[in-house]
Design a protein around this motif. Structure first.
Motif, PDB file in Angstrom:
ATOM      1  N   ARG A   1       0.832  -1.212   0.000  1.00 52.56           N
ATOM      2  CA  ARG A   1       0.000   0.000   0.000  1.00 52.56           C
ATOM      3  C   ARG A   1       0.860   1.253   0.000  1.00 52.56           C
ATOM      4  NH1 ARG A   1      -3.220  -3.199   3.546  1.00 52.56           N
ATOM      5  NH2 ARG A   1      -2.227  -2.269   5.381  1.00 52.56           N
ATOM      6  N   VAL A   2       1.948   1.227   0.751  1.00 54.71           N
ATOM      7  CA  VAL A   2       2.855   2.384   0.767  1.00 54.71           C
ATOM      8  C   VAL A   2       3.482   2.585  -0.603  1.00 54.71           C
ATOM      9  CG1 VAL A   2       5.026   3.280   1.702  1.00 54.71           C
ATOM     10  CG2 VAL A   2       3.362   2.221   3.236  1.00 54.71           C
ATOM     11  N   LEU A   3       3.981   1.520  -1.199  1.00 58.17           N
ATOM     12  CA  LEU A   3       4.668   1.632  -2.488  1.00 58.17           C
ATOM     13  C   LEU A   3       3.740   2.138  -3.592  1.00 58.17           C
ATOM     14  CD1 LEU A   3       6.738  -1.677  -2.329  1.00 58.17           C
ATOM     15  CD2 LEU A   3       7.631   0.653  -2.184  1.00 58.17           C
ATOM     16  N   HIS A   4       2.460   1.819  -3.511  1.00 59.97           N
ATOM     17  CA  HIS A   4       1.501   2.302  -4.513  1.00 59.97           C
ATOM     18  C   HIS A   4       1.445   3.824  -4.558  1.00 59.97           C
ATOM     19  CE1 HIS A   4      -0.641  -0.981  -6.505  1.00 59.97           C
ATOM     20  NE2 HIS A   4      -0.464  -1.699  -5.403  1.00 59.97           N
ATOM     21  N   GLY A   5       1.832   4.482  -3.484  1.00 57.16           N
ATOM     22  CA  GLY A   5       1.762   5.943  -3.432  1.00 57.16           C
ATOM     23  C   GLY A   5       2.989   6.649  -3.971  1.00 57.16           C
ATOM     24  N   TYR A   6       3.960   5.917  -4.536  1.00 54.48           N
ATOM     25  CA  TYR A   6       5.200   6.522  -5.019  1.00 54.48           C
ATOM     26  C   TYR A   6       5.413   6.210  -6.496  1.00 54.48           C
ATOM     27  CZ  TYR A   6       6.729   7.367  -0.190  1.00 54.48           C
ATOM     28  OH  TYR A   6       6.828   7.813   1.099  1.00 54.48           O
ATOM     29  N   ARG A   7       5.782   7.242  -7.250  1.00 59.83           N
ATOM     30  CA  ARG A   7       6.254   7.021  -8.613  1.00 59.83           C
ATOM     31  C   ARG A   7       7.748   6.730  -8.621  1.00 59.83           C
ATOM     32  NH1 ARG A   7       3.131   5.298 -12.046  1.00 59.83           N
ATOM     33  NH2 ARG A   7       4.568   6.019 -13.664  1.00 59.83           N
ATOM     34  N   ALA A   8       8.449   7.281  -7.616  1.00 60.30           N
ATOM     35  CA  ALA A   8       9.884   7.096  -7.449  1.00 60.30           C
ATOM     36  C   ALA A   8      10.161   7.095  -5.949  1.00 60.30           C
ATOM     37  CB  ALA A   8      10.662   8.211  -8.143  1.00 60.30           C
ATOM     38  N   PRO A   9      11.306   6.581  -5.524  1.00 58.71           N
ATOM     39  CA  PRO A   9      11.580   6.492  -4.085  1.00 58.71           C
ATOM     40  C   PRO A   9      11.815   7.857  -3.438  1.00 58.71           C
ATOM     41  CG  PRO A   9      13.498   5.802  -5.366  1.00 58.71           C
ATOM     42  CD  PRO A   9      12.387   5.971  -6.343  1.00 58.71           C
ATOM     43  N   GLY A  10      10.851   8.333  -2.669  1.00 58.56           N
ATOM     44  CA  GLY A  10      10.957   9.612  -2.010  1.00 58.56           C
ATOM     45  C   GLY A  10      11.847   9.562  -0.782  1.00 58.56           C
ATOM     46  N   ASP A  11      12.181  10.750  -0.269  1.00 58.68           N
ATOM     47  CA  ASP A  11      13.062  10.837   0.899  1.00 58.68           C
ATOM     48  C   ASP A  11      12.432  10.233   2.146  1.00 58.68           C
ATOM     49  OD1 ASP A  11      14.931  12.123  -0.651  1.00 58.68           O
ATOM     50  OD2 ASP A  11      14.277  14.139  -0.091  1.00 58.68           O
ATOM     51  N   ASP A  12      11.098  10.193   2.195  1.00 61.24           N
ATOM     52  CA  ASP A  12      10.413   9.690   3.384  1.00 61.24           C
ATOM     53  C   ASP A  12      10.011   8.222   3.259  1.00 61.24           C
ATOM     54  OD1 ASP A  12       8.529  10.044   1.404  1.00 61.24           O
ATOM     55  OD2 ASP A  12       6.964  10.794   2.764  1.00 61.24           O
ATOM     56  N   LEU A  13      10.525   7.537   2.231  1.00 59.69           N
ATOM     57  CA  LEU A  13      10.079   6.168   1.970  1.00 59.69           C
ATOM     58  C   LEU A  13      10.363   5.242   3.147  1.00 59.69           C
ATOM     59  CD1 LEU A  13       8.936   3.985   0.120  1.00 59.69           C
ATOM     60  CD2 LEU A  13      11.240   3.714  -0.851  1.00 59.69           C
ATOM     61  N   GLU A  14      11.612   5.258   3.667  1.00 56.34           N
ATOM     62  CA  GLU A  14      11.946   4.354   4.770  1.00 56.34           C
ATOM     63  C   GLU A  14      11.043   4.577   5.971  1.00 56.34           C
ATOM     64  OE1 GLU A  14      16.284   4.978   3.223  1.00 56.34           O
ATOM     65  OE2 GLU A  14      14.375   6.022   2.972  1.00 56.34           O
ATOM     66  N   VAL A  15      10.793   5.845   6.300  1.00 53.29           N
ATOM     67  CA  VAL A  15       9.952   6.167   7.454  1.00 53.29           C
ATOM     68  C   VAL A  15       8.543   5.629   7.251  1.00 53.29           C
ATOM     69  CG1 VAL A  15       8.918   8.037   8.801  1.00 53.29           C
ATOM     70  CG2 VAL A  15      11.308   8.187   8.070  1.00 53.29           C
ATOM     71  N   ARG A  16       8.006   5.812   6.058  1.00 53.81           N
ATOM     72  CA  ARG A  16       6.653   5.325   5.772  1.00 53.81           C
ATOM     73  C   ARG A  16       6.578   3.803   5.873  1.00 53.81           C
ATOM     74  NH1 ARG A  16       3.538   7.982   2.176  1.00 53.81           N
ATOM     75  NH2 ARG A  16       2.040   6.320   2.636  1.00 53.81           N
ATOM     76  N   LEU A  17       7.594   3.112   5.385  1.00 59.89           N
ATOM     77  CA  LEU A  17       7.600   1.650   5.453  1.00 59.89           C
ATOM     78  C   LEU A  17       7.704   1.164   6.890  1.00 59.89           C
ATOM     79  CD1 LEU A  17       9.942   0.814   2.433  1.00 59.89           C
ATOM     80  CD2 LEU A  17       7.468   0.500   2.540  1.00 59.89           C
ATOM     81  N   ILE A  18       8.565   1.803   7.679  1.00 60.07           N
ATOM     82  CA  ILE A  18       8.713   1.429   9.087  1.00 60.07           C
ATOM     83  C   ILE A  18       7.405   1.656   9.840  1.00 60.07           C
ATOM     84  CG2 ILE A  18       9.882   2.015  11.252  1.00 60.07           C
ATOM     85  CD1 ILE A  18      12.369   2.652   9.517  1.00 60.07           C
TER      86      ILE A  18
END
Length: 265
Positions: free
Chosen positions: A26-43
């Motif tokens: 679900r998190v990855l669906h919200g990104y076209r490219a890896p944003g700076d906040d990706l790790e935080v959102r996944l955690i």
């Protein structure tokens, strides 16, 4: 998608519990490219043992991939990998490890396996451990299992002052939140053989669900054992073998005959 990114996704599909896979997709669906906040959102989407390192691994591999696939493609790849791994795992005995990985990491991670077995239980859970502490995720999964009607038996080592061999508090302390929803078992000192100046220890480690699947290994139910220590075990999916493991403990728990006794509430 580069081979390195594909390798990372395949590894995550093996390591992460099903709930984490769904949340990360679900998190990855919200990104076209890896944003700076990706790790935080996944955690934030799936906390647990070593989740930060796994989130960083995925984000780095995605950033270094050329061309970079969209987040939707990564989500689909992760979910597909999880489905294929689950189908394969249904028929396999898996090697389970904690700690650093060698150059042939065709193994599963202890913390993820324990969570998976508890989460997949439907009627009965048998949990046996020598030491236990710092496993809030395991406690949450056990509470959820109790909430859906699973019978839970916890066979745990006691502290020295209660006839066991653990220094400090006994393993049961880690599961205090389950006092009203699980049966705790102990090995009283009067039933233990003397070993020199001390007594024999309740040293087995087992998590078995529904007489169907079991984790058997060296890891205690502690945060270090499930994540950082060098530990080794197996997941057994042979119902006949699992029934023999569980049956051994059921015999030890037989009222009036076995050496294990339930702890009064």
């Amino acid at each position: 998608m580069t081979p390195e990114l594909a390798h990372v996704i395949a590894r995550l599909a093996e390591e992460l519990p099903a709930g984490h896979i769904e949340a990360w997709a679900r998190v990855l669906h919200g990104y076209r490219a890896p944003g700076d906040d990706l790790e935080v959102r996944l955690i934030e989407a799936g906390s647990g043992d070593a989740v930060g390192a796994r989130a960083a691994r995925l984000a780095q591999a995605w950033r270094e991939s050329s061309p970079q696939p969209a987040g939707e493609a990564l989500a689909l790849a992760l979910e597909t990998g999880a489905v294929m791994h689950a189908r394969h795992a249904e028929k396999q005995t898996d090697v389970v490890v904690s700690g650093p990985l060698g150059d042939r990491p065709a193994v599963r991670h202890t913390g993820a396996v324990v969570t998976e077995i508890i989460r997949g239980s439907r009627s009965v859970l048998l949990v046996v451990s020598f030491a236990a502490f710092g496993v809030s995720e395991v406690v949450r999964e056990l509470r959820d299992a109790a909430g859906r009607g699973v019978r839970i038996d916890l066979v745990l080592e006691s502290p020295r002052q209660e006839g066991g061999t653990l220094r400090g508090t006994g393993a049961a302390t880690a599961f205090a939140a389950l006092r009203d929803s699980a049966t705790f078992w102990t090995w009283p000192s009067r039933h233990r053989p003397a070993v020199g100046a001390s007594h024999a220890a309740l040293h087995a480690k087992l998590v078995a669900a529904d007489d169907r699947v079991a984790f058997l290994g060296s890891a205690n139910l502690t945060d270090r054992a499930l994540g950082d220590n060098i530990e080794l075990g197996v997941v057994v999916r042979d119902p006949a073998a699992v029934r023999r493991m569980v049956g051994h403990f059921r015999g030890l728990m037989r009222p009036g005959h076995g050496p294990l006794e339930p702890v009064p509430h």
